[in-house]
Write a protein that holds these residues in place. Structure first.
Motif, PDB file in Angstrom:
ATOM      1  N   PRO A   1      45.191  -4.924  41.690  1.00 17.09           N
ATOM      2  CA  PRO A   1      44.883  -3.645  42.325  1.00 17.09           C
ATOM      3  C   PRO A   1      45.405  -3.631  43.758  1.00 17.09           C
ATOM      4  CG  PRO A   1      42.952  -4.553  41.211  1.00 17.09           C
ATOM      5  CD  PRO A   1      44.001  -5.626  41.225  1.00 17.09           C
ATOM      6  N   ARG A   2      45.802  -2.468  44.221  1.00 11.30           N
ATOM      7  CA  ARG A   2      46.337  -2.356  45.571  1.00 11.30           C
ATOM      8  C   ARG A   2      45.215  -2.522  46.590  1.00 11.30           C
ATOM      9  NH1 ARG A   2      51.287  -0.681  46.332  1.00 11.30           N
ATOM     10  NH2 ARG A   2      50.830   0.212  48.367  1.00 11.30           N
ATOM     11  N   THR A   3      45.454  -3.341  47.610  1.00 12.13           N
ATOM     12  CA  THR A   3      44.480  -3.529  48.671  1.00 12.13           C
ATOM     13  C   THR A   3      44.744  -2.520  49.779  1.00 12.13           C
ATOM     14  OG1 THR A   3      45.920  -5.177  49.715  1.00 12.13           O
ATOM     15  CG2 THR A   3      44.234  -5.979  48.189  1.00 12.13           C
ATOM     16  N   ARG A   4      43.728  -2.285  50.593  1.00 10.92           N
ATOM     17  CA  ARG A   4      43.869  -1.314  51.669  1.00 10.92           C
ATOM     18  C   ARG A   4      44.845  -1.795  52.733  1.00 10.92           C
ATOM     19  NH1 ARG A   4      38.217   1.620  53.364  1.00 10.92           N
ATOM     20  NH2 ARG A   4      37.928   2.804  51.412  1.00 10.92           N
ATOM     21  N   VAL A   5      45.758  -0.932  53.088  1.00 16.93           N
ATOM     22  CA  VAL A   5      46.684  -1.233  54.171  1.00 16.93           C
ATOM     23  C   VAL A   5      45.920  -1.048  55.481  1.00 16.93           C
ATOM     24  CG1 VAL A   5      48.826  -0.569  55.311  1.00 16.93           C
ATOM     25  CG2 VAL A   5      48.644  -0.452  52.811  1.00 16.93           C
ATOM     26  N   PRO A   6      45.895  -2.037  56.356  1.00 14.80           N
ATOM     27  CA  PRO A   6      45.136  -1.911  57.605  1.00 14.80           C
ATOM     28  C   PRO A   6      45.697  -0.833  58.520  1.00 14.80           C
ATOM     29  CG  PRO A   6      46.500  -3.885  57.640  1.00 14.80           C
ATOM     30  CD  PRO A   6      46.574  -3.335  56.248  1.00 14.80           C
ATOM     31  N   GLY A   7      44.830  -0.341  59.408  1.00 15.59           N
ATOM     32  CA  GLY A   7      45.214   0.737  60.304  1.00 15.59           C
ATOM     33  C   GLY A   7      46.413   0.422  61.167  1.00 15.59           C
TER      34      GLY A   7
ATOM     35  N   ARG B   1      45.608   6.866  47.644  1.00 17.97           N
ATOM     36  CA  ARG B   1      45.469   5.607  46.900  1.00 17.97           C
ATOM     37  C   ARG B   1      46.723   4.744  47.002  1.00 17.97           C
ATOM     38  NH1 ARG B   1      43.520   8.258  41.341  1.00 17.97           N
ATOM     39  NH2 ARG B   1      45.264   9.592  41.964  1.00 17.97           N
ATOM     40  N   ASN B   2      47.860   5.350  47.368  1.00 17.24           N
ATOM     41  CA  ASN B   2      49.081   4.557  47.553  1.00 17.24           C
ATOM     42  C   ASN B   2      48.900   3.504  48.636  1.00 17.24           C
ATOM     43  OD1 ASN B   2      50.285   6.186  45.652  1.00 17.24           O
ATOM     44  ND2 ASN B   2      51.364   7.463  47.138  1.00 17.24           N
ATOM     45  N   TRP B   3      47.989   3.774  49.566  1.00 11.86           N
ATOM     46  CA  TRP B   3      47.708   2.827  50.657  1.00 11.86           C
ATOM     47  C   TRP B   3      46.373   2.107  50.446  1.00 11.86           C
ATOM     48  CZ3 TRP B   3      49.990   7.579  51.241  1.00 11.86           C
ATOM     49  CH2 TRP B   3      51.267   7.595  51.821  1.00 11.86           C
ATOM     50  N   GLY B   4      45.772   2.310  49.269  1.00  9.48           N
ATOM     51  CA  GLY B   4      44.534   1.620  48.933  1.00  9.48           C
ATOM     52  C   GLY B   4      43.265   2.349  49.312  1.00  9.48           C
ATOM     53  N   TYR B   5      43.366   3.639  49.665  1.00  2.04           N
ATOM     54  CA  TYR B   5      42.201   4.414  50.075  1.00  2.04           C
ATOM     55  C   TYR B   5      41.856   5.452  49.007  1.00  2.04           C
ATOM     56  CZ  TYR B   5      42.879   2.239  54.609  1.00  2.04           C
ATOM     57  OH  TYR B   5      43.017   1.306  55.615  1.00  2.04           O
ATOM     58  N   ALA B   6      40.614   5.446  48.571  1.00  2.00           N
ATOM     59  CA  ALA B   6      40.206   6.338  47.488  1.00  2.00           C
ATOM     60  C   ALA B   6      40.213   7.801  47.905  1.00  2.00           C
ATOM     61  CB  ALA B   6      38.813   5.948  46.983  1.00  2.00           C
ATOM     62  N   LYS B   7      39.933   8.067  49.181  1.00  2.95           N
ATOM     63  CA  LYS B   7      39.846   9.444  49.671  1.00  2.95           C
ATOM     64  C   LYS B   7      40.815   9.663  50.831  1.00  2.95           C
ATOM     65  CE  LYS B   7      34.902   9.845  48.568  1.00  2.95           C
ATOM     66  NZ  LYS B   7      33.551  10.101  49.140  1.00  2.95           N
ATOM     67  N   LEU B   8      41.275  10.895  50.952  1.00  2.00           N
ATOM     68  CA  LEU B   8      42.159  11.254  52.056  1.00  2.00           C
ATOM     69  C   LEU B   8      41.456  11.054  53.390  1.00  2.00           C
ATOM     70  CD1 LEU B   8      44.750  12.431  53.235  1.00  2.00           C
ATOM     71  CD2 LEU B   8      43.840  14.730  52.770  1.00  2.00           C
ATOM     72  N   SER B   9      40.177  11.382  53.456  1.00  6.62           N
ATOM     73  CA  SER B   9      39.432  11.214  54.705  1.00  6.62           C
ATOM     74  C   SER B   9      39.411   9.758  55.149  1.00  6.62           C
ATOM     75  CB  SER B   9      38.000  11.747  54.545  1.00  6.62           C
ATOM     76  OG  SER B   9      37.324  11.078  53.485  1.00  6.62           O
ATOM     77  N   ASP B  10      39.302   8.837  54.191  1.00  5.04           N
ATOM     78  CA  ASP B  10      39.300   7.413  54.525  1.00  5.04           C
ATOM     79  C   ASP B  10      40.655   6.986  55.094  1.00  5.04           C
ATOM     80  OD1 ASP B  10      36.702   7.186  53.605  1.00  5.04           O
ATOM     81  OD2 ASP B  10      37.311   6.592  51.580  1.00  5.04           O
ATOM     82  N   LEU B  11      41.725   7.497  54.495  1.00  8.41           N
ATOM     83  CA  LEU B  11      43.065   7.167  54.974  1.00  8.41           C
ATOM     84  C   LEU B  11      43.288   7.698  56.377  1.00  8.41           C
ATOM     85  CD1 LEU B  11      46.001   6.152  54.549  1.00  8.41           C
ATOM     86  CD2 LEU B  11      46.503   8.390  53.515  1.00  8.41           C
ATOM     87  N   VAL B  12      42.945   8.968  56.592  1.00  9.96           N
ATOM     88  CA  VAL B  12      43.148   9.594  57.906  1.00  9.96           C
ATOM     89  C   VAL B  12      42.330   8.873  58.973  1.00  9.96           C
ATOM     90  CG1 VAL B  12      42.821  11.708  59.236  1.00  9.96           C
ATOM     91  CG2 VAL B  12      43.728  11.832  56.912  1.00  9.96           C
ATOM     92  N   LYS B  13      41.111   8.506  58.631  1.00 10.21           N
ATOM     93  CA  LYS B  13      40.257   7.785  59.579  1.00 10.21           C
ATOM     94  C   LYS B  13      40.862   6.422  59.913  1.00 10.21           C
ATOM     95  CE  LYS B  13      35.920   8.146  58.822  1.00 10.21           C
ATOM     96  NZ  LYS B  13      34.562   7.989  58.221  1.00 10.21           N
ATOM     97  N   ALA B  14      41.405   5.739  58.899  1.00  7.31           N
ATOM     98  CA  ALA B  14      41.977   4.410  59.106  1.00  7.31           C
ATOM     99  C   ALA B  14      43.216   4.456  59.996  1.00  7.31           C
ATOM    100  CB  ALA B  14      42.322   3.773  57.759  1.00  7.31           C
ATOM    101  N   VAL B  15      43.985   5.539  59.908  1.00 11.40           N
ATOM    102  CA  VAL B  15      45.178   5.661  60.752  1.00 11.40           C
ATOM    103  C   VAL B  15      44.790   5.581  62.223  1.00 11.40           C
ATOM    104  CG1 VAL B  15      47.056   7.190  61.456  1.00 11.40           C
ATOM    105  CG2 VAL B  15      46.493   6.956  59.041  1.00 11.40           C
ATOM    106  N   GLY B  16      43.647   6.195  62.573  1.00 11.50           N
ATOM    107  CA  GLY B  16      43.132   6.087  63.928  1.00 11.50           C
ATOM    108  C   GLY B  16      43.780   6.996  64.951  1.00 11.50           C
ATOM    109  N   LEU B  17      44.545   7.961  64.488  1.00  9.26           N
ATOM    110  CA  LEU B  17      45.230   8.873  65.410  1.00  9.26           C
ATOM    111  C   LEU B  17      44.715  10.305  65.302  1.00  9.26           C
ATOM    112  CD1 LEU B  17      48.893   7.594  64.882  1.00  9.26           C
ATOM    113  CD2 LEU B  17      47.333   7.036  66.757  1.00  9.26           C
ATOM    114  N   PHE B  18      43.604  10.463  64.583  1.00 11.81           N
ATOM    115  CA  PHE B  18      43.074  11.805  64.331  1.00 11.81           C
ATOM    116  C   PHE B  18      41.568  11.829  64.560  1.00 11.81           C
ATOM    117  CE2 PHE B  18      46.741  11.003  61.672  1.00 11.81           C
ATOM    118  CZ  PHE B  18      47.534  12.122  61.878  1.00 11.81           C
TER     119      PHE B  18
END
Length: 246
Positions: A155-161, A208-225
Protein backbone atom coordinates in the motif's frame (compact mmCIF):
# COMPACT_ATOMS: atom_id res chain seq x y z
CA UNK A 1 -21.71 15.24 -10.14
CA UNK A 2 -22.27 11.47 -10.31
CA UNK A 3 -25.52 10.11 -8.91
CA UNK A 4 -25.90 6.72 -7.25
CA UNK A 5 -28.71 5.90 -9.70
CA UNK A 6 -26.55 6.58 -12.77
CA UNK A 7 -26.30 3.54 -15.03
CA UNK A 8 -22.73 2.56 -15.80
CA UNK A 9 -21.14 0.19 -18.31
CA UNK A 10 -17.99 -1.45 -16.96
CA UNK A 11 -15.61 -2.78 -19.62
CA UNK A 12 -12.47 -4.61 -18.48
CA UNK A 13 -9.39 -5.44 -20.55
CA UNK A 14 -8.33 -8.76 -19.00
CA UNK A 15 -4.84 -8.55 -20.47
CA UNK A 16 -4.11 -5.28 -18.65
CA UNK A 17 -5.60 -5.72 -15.18
CA UNK A 18 -4.79 -8.05 -12.29
CA UNK A 19 -7.83 -10.05 -11.14
CA UNK A 20 -6.87 -9.32 -7.52
CA UNK A 21 -7.80 -5.66 -8.12
CA UNK A 22 -11.26 -6.07 -9.60
CA UNK A 23 -13.14 -6.16 -6.29
CA UNK A 24 -11.65 -2.83 -5.24
CA UNK A 25 -12.34 -1.36 -8.68
CA UNK A 26 -16.01 -2.33 -8.52
CA UNK A 27 -16.28 -0.95 -4.97
CA UNK A 28 -14.92 2.36 -6.24
CA UNK A 29 -17.29 2.31 -9.21
CA UNK A 30 -20.25 1.81 -6.86
CA UNK A 31 -19.66 5.36 -5.62
CA UNK A 32 -20.41 6.69 -9.10
CA UNK A 33 -23.51 4.70 -9.95
CA UNK A 34 -24.90 1.25 -10.71
CA UNK A 35 -22.81 -1.08 -12.86
CA UNK A 36 -25.68 -2.46 -14.92
CA UNK A 37 -23.31 -3.95 -17.53
CA UNK A 38 -20.05 -5.67 -16.55
CA UNK A 39 -17.99 -7.30 -19.28
CA UNK A 40 -14.42 -8.54 -19.46
CA UNK A 41 -12.57 -9.13 -22.72
CA UNK A 42 -9.83 -11.58 -23.56
CA UNK A 43 -8.82 -14.79 -25.30
CA UNK A 44 -9.98 -17.24 -22.66
CA UNK A 45 -8.21 -20.14 -24.37
CA UNK A 46 -4.92 -18.69 -23.08
CA UNK A 47 -3.53 -20.06 -19.83
CA UNK A 48 -2.49 -16.63 -18.51
CA UNK A 49 -6.15 -15.63 -18.09
CA UNK A 50 -7.16 -18.64 -15.99
CA UNK A 51 -6.76 -16.62 -12.79
CA UNK A 52 -9.72 -14.50 -13.91
CA UNK A 53 -12.21 -17.39 -13.76
CA UNK A 54 -13.21 -17.13 -10.10
CA UNK A 55 -13.09 -13.31 -9.72
CA UNK A 56 -15.21 -12.88 -12.86
CA UNK A 57 -17.76 -15.38 -11.55
CA UNK A 58 -17.78 -13.93 -8.02
CA UNK A 59 -18.44 -10.40 -9.30
CA UNK A 60 -20.85 -11.51 -12.05
CA UNK A 61 -18.73 -10.12 -14.88
CA UNK A 62 -19.60 -11.51 -18.30
CA UNK A 63 -16.54 -12.90 -20.10
CA UNK A 64 -16.38 -12.01 -23.80
CA UNK A 65 -14.29 -14.39 -25.89
CA UNK A 66 -12.11 -12.88 -28.59
CA UNK A 67 -9.53 -15.00 -30.40
CA UNK A 68 -6.23 -13.43 -31.43
CA UNK A 69 -6.59 -14.32 -35.07
CA UNK A 70 -3.42 -12.51 -36.16
CA UNK A 71 -0.13 -12.45 -34.30
CA UNK A 72 0.81 -8.97 -33.08
CA UNK A 73 -2.73 -7.62 -33.40
CA UNK A 74 -4.85 -7.03 -30.30
CA UNK A 75 -8.29 -8.25 -31.28
CA UNK A 76 -9.43 -7.92 -27.66
CA UNK A 77 -9.14 -4.13 -27.80
CA UNK A 78 -11.18 -4.02 -30.99
CA UNK A 79 -13.94 -6.15 -29.46
CA UNK A 80 -14.13 -3.90 -26.40
CA UNK A 81 -14.28 -0.76 -28.54
CA UNK A 82 -17.04 -2.14 -30.78
CA UNK A 83 -19.13 -3.20 -27.77
CA UNK A 84 -18.60 0.20 -26.12
CA UNK A 85 -19.92 2.02 -29.18
CA UNK A 86 -22.91 -0.32 -29.41
CA UNK A 87 -23.72 0.36 -25.75
CA UNK A 88 -23.19 4.11 -26.23
CA UNK A 89 -25.73 4.26 -29.03
CA UNK A 90 -28.42 2.74 -26.78
CA UNK A 91 -28.36 6.07 -24.86
CA UNK A 92 -28.99 4.11 -21.64
CA UNK A 93 -25.78 4.91 -19.77
CA UNK A 94 -24.66 8.00 -17.91
CA UNK A 95 -21.10 6.71 -17.58
CA UNK A 96 -18.56 4.23 -18.94
CA UNK A 97 -15.81 2.67 -16.83
CA UNK A 98 -12.82 1.52 -18.88
CA UNK A 99 -10.49 -0.67 -16.86
CA UNK A 100 -7.19 -0.84 -18.73
CA UNK A 101 -3.72 0.71 -18.96
CA UNK A 102 -3.76 0.60 -22.76
CA UNK A 103 -3.46 3.80 -24.79
CA UNK A 104 -5.51 2.16 -27.56
CA UNK A 105 -8.63 3.32 -25.71
CA UNK A 106 -7.75 7.01 -25.86
CA UNK A 107 -9.95 7.75 -28.87
CA UNK A 108 -12.77 5.62 -27.44
CA UNK A 109 -12.79 7.68 -24.23
CA UNK A 110 -12.77 10.93 -26.23
CA UNK A 111 -15.62 9.74 -28.46
CA UNK A 112 -17.80 8.75 -25.50
CA UNK A 113 -17.24 12.14 -23.89
CA UNK A 114 -18.26 13.85 -27.12
CA UNK A 115 -21.72 12.41 -26.48
CA UNK A 116 -21.85 14.05 -23.05
CA UNK A 117 -21.30 10.75 -21.25
CA UNK A 118 -18.84 10.53 -18.36
CA UNK A 119 -15.76 8.30 -18.69
CA UNK A 120 -14.05 6.81 -15.63
CA UNK A 121 -10.67 5.23 -16.32
CA UNK A 122 -8.80 2.75 -14.13
CA UNK A 123 -5.27 1.58 -14.77
CA UNK A 124 -1.69 1.23 -13.62
CA UNK A 125 0.86 4.02 -13.21
CA UNK A 126 2.31 3.14 -16.61
CA UNK A 127 -0.92 4.22 -18.32
CA UNK A 128 -0.04 6.78 -21.03
CA UNK A 129 -0.95 10.38 -20.26
CA UNK A 130 -3.09 10.64 -23.40
CA UNK A 131 -5.52 7.98 -22.17
CA UNK A 132 -5.59 9.41 -18.64
CA UNK A 133 -6.41 12.87 -19.96
CA UNK A 134 -9.07 11.52 -22.31
CA UNK A 135 -11.10 10.41 -19.28
CA UNK A 136 -13.18 12.65 -17.03
CA UNK A 137 -11.62 10.91 -14.07
CA UNK A 138 -8.74 8.43 -13.92
CA UNK A 139 -7.87 6.34 -10.86
CA UNK A 140 -4.66 4.40 -10.38
CA UNK A 141 -5.20 0.82 -9.33
CA UNK A 142 -2.59 0.88 -6.59
CA UNK A 143 -4.52 3.47 -4.55
CA UNK A 144 -7.54 1.17 -4.31
CA UNK A 145 -7.60 -0.93 -1.19
CA UNK A 146 -8.94 -4.43 -0.81
CA UNK A 147 -8.39 -6.61 2.21
CA UNK A 148 -7.93 -9.84 0.29
CA UNK A 149 -5.58 -8.52 -2.39
CA UNK A 150 -2.79 -10.88 -3.35
CA UNK A 151 -0.69 -8.28 -5.17
CA UNK A 152 2.94 -8.00 -4.11
CA UNK A 153 2.68 -4.22 -4.36
CA UNK A 154 2.61 -2.64 -0.90
CA UNK A 155 0.00 0.00 0.00
CA UNK A 156 1.16 3.53 -0.70
CA UNK A 157 2.52 5.35 2.35
CA UNK A 158 1.87 9.01 3.02
CA UNK A 159 4.27 11.37 1.34
CA UNK A 160 5.55 13.76 4.05
CA UNK A 161 4.77 17.46 3.87
CA UNK A 162 8.37 18.42 3.14
CA UNK A 163 8.28 16.39 -0.09
CA UNK A 164 4.80 17.57 -0.99
CA UNK A 165 6.02 21.17 -0.89
CA UNK A 166 8.79 20.21 -3.32
CA UNK A 167 6.21 18.92 -5.81
CA UNK A 168 5.95 22.08 -7.92
CA UNK A 169 3.16 20.74 -10.11
CA UNK A 170 0.98 19.78 -7.15
CA UNK A 171 1.53 23.03 -5.26
CA UNK A 172 1.00 25.21 -8.34
CA UNK A 173 -2.18 23.33 -9.32
CA UNK A 174 -3.64 23.57 -5.83
CA UNK A 175 -2.83 27.27 -5.52
CA UNK A 176 -4.39 27.96 -8.91
CA UNK A 177 -7.52 25.96 -8.11
CA UNK A 178 -7.98 27.75 -4.77
CA UNK A 179 -7.61 31.14 -6.43
CA UNK A 180 -10.05 30.25 -9.21
CA UNK A 181 -12.65 28.79 -6.84
CA UNK A 182 -12.43 31.61 -4.25
CA UNK A 183 -15.36 33.99 -3.76
CA UNK A 184 -14.66 37.57 -4.77
CA UNK A 185 -11.57 38.97 -3.03
CA UNK A 186 -11.80 37.16 0.29
CA UNK A 187 -9.49 34.38 -0.84
CA UNK A 188 -11.56 31.58 0.71
CA UNK A 189 -12.79 28.72 -1.50
CA UNK A 190 -14.92 25.70 -0.78
CA UNK A 191 -12.70 22.64 -0.67
CA UNK A 192 -15.19 20.63 -2.73
CA UNK A 193 -15.02 23.18 -5.54
CA UNK A 194 -11.22 23.05 -5.42
CA UNK A 195 -11.31 19.27 -5.77
CA UNK A 196 -13.65 19.48 -8.75
CA UNK A 197 -11.38 21.98 -10.50
CA UNK A 198 -8.34 19.79 -9.87
CA UNK A 199 -10.11 16.81 -11.45
CA UNK A 200 -11.13 18.83 -14.49
CA UNK A 201 -7.58 20.04 -15.03
CA UNK A 202 -5.90 16.75 -14.09
CA UNK A 203 -8.20 13.71 -14.50
CA UNK A 204 -5.76 11.50 -12.58
CA UNK A 205 -5.68 13.82 -9.54
CA UNK A 206 -6.50 11.88 -6.38
CA UNK A 207 -5.29 12.61 -2.86
CA UNK A 208 -4.70 8.87 -2.46
CA UNK A 209 -1.87 9.14 -5.01
CA UNK A 210 0.14 10.70 -2.18
CA UNK A 211 -1.24 8.35 0.48
CA UNK A 212 -3.98 10.63 1.85
CA UNK A 213 -7.54 9.34 2.05
CA UNK A 214 -9.10 12.82 1.91
CA UNK A 215 -8.30 15.98 -0.01
CA UNK A 216 -8.42 17.96 3.24
CA UNK A 217 -5.68 15.75 4.70
CA UNK A 218 -3.48 16.29 1.65
CA UNK A 219 -3.98 20.06 1.62
CA UNK A 220 -3.28 20.26 5.35
CA UNK A 221 -0.10 18.18 4.95
CA UNK A 222 1.23 20.49 2.22
CA UNK A 223 1.32 23.22 4.87
CA UNK A 224 0.88 26.13 2.49
CA UNK A 225 -2.86 26.64 2.93
CA UNK A 226 -5.26 27.74 5.65
CA UNK A 227 -8.18 25.38 6.30
CA UNK A 228 -11.30 26.20 8.27
CA UNK A 229 -14.48 24.28 9.02
CA UNK A 230 -17.67 26.30 8.54
CA UNK A 231 -21.35 25.36 8.97
CA UNK A 232 -21.50 24.72 5.21
CA UNK A 233 -18.29 22.72 4.92
CA UNK A 234 -14.52 23.07 4.74
CA UNK A 235 -13.02 26.16 3.13
CA UNK A 236 -9.41 26.73 2.08
CA UNK A 237 -7.23 29.76 1.36
CA UNK A 238 -3.72 30.28 0.09
CA UNK A 239 -1.55 31.32 3.03
CA UNK A 240 -0.82 35.02 2.97
CA UNK A 241 -4.18 35.91 1.41
CA UNK A 242 -6.15 38.46 3.38
CA UNK A 243 -9.82 37.96 3.96
CA UNK A 244 -12.39 36.91 6.54
CA UNK A 245 -13.84 33.45 6.08
CA UNK A 246 -17.49 33.16 5.21
Amino acid sequence: MPQTNDLLAVLVDADNVSPSRIGAVLAEIAQYGTASVKRIYGDWTKSNLRSWKEPAADHVIQPIQQFDNTAGKNATDSALIIDAMDLLYTRRFQGFCIVSSDSDFTRLASRIREEGVTVYGFGERKTPEAFRNACDQFTYLDVLEESDTTDDEAPRTRVPGSKLRQDAKLVSSLRGAVETASDDDDGWARLGAVGQLMRKQHPDFDSRNWGYAKLSDLVKAVGLFALETTPTGIVVRNNGTAGKKR
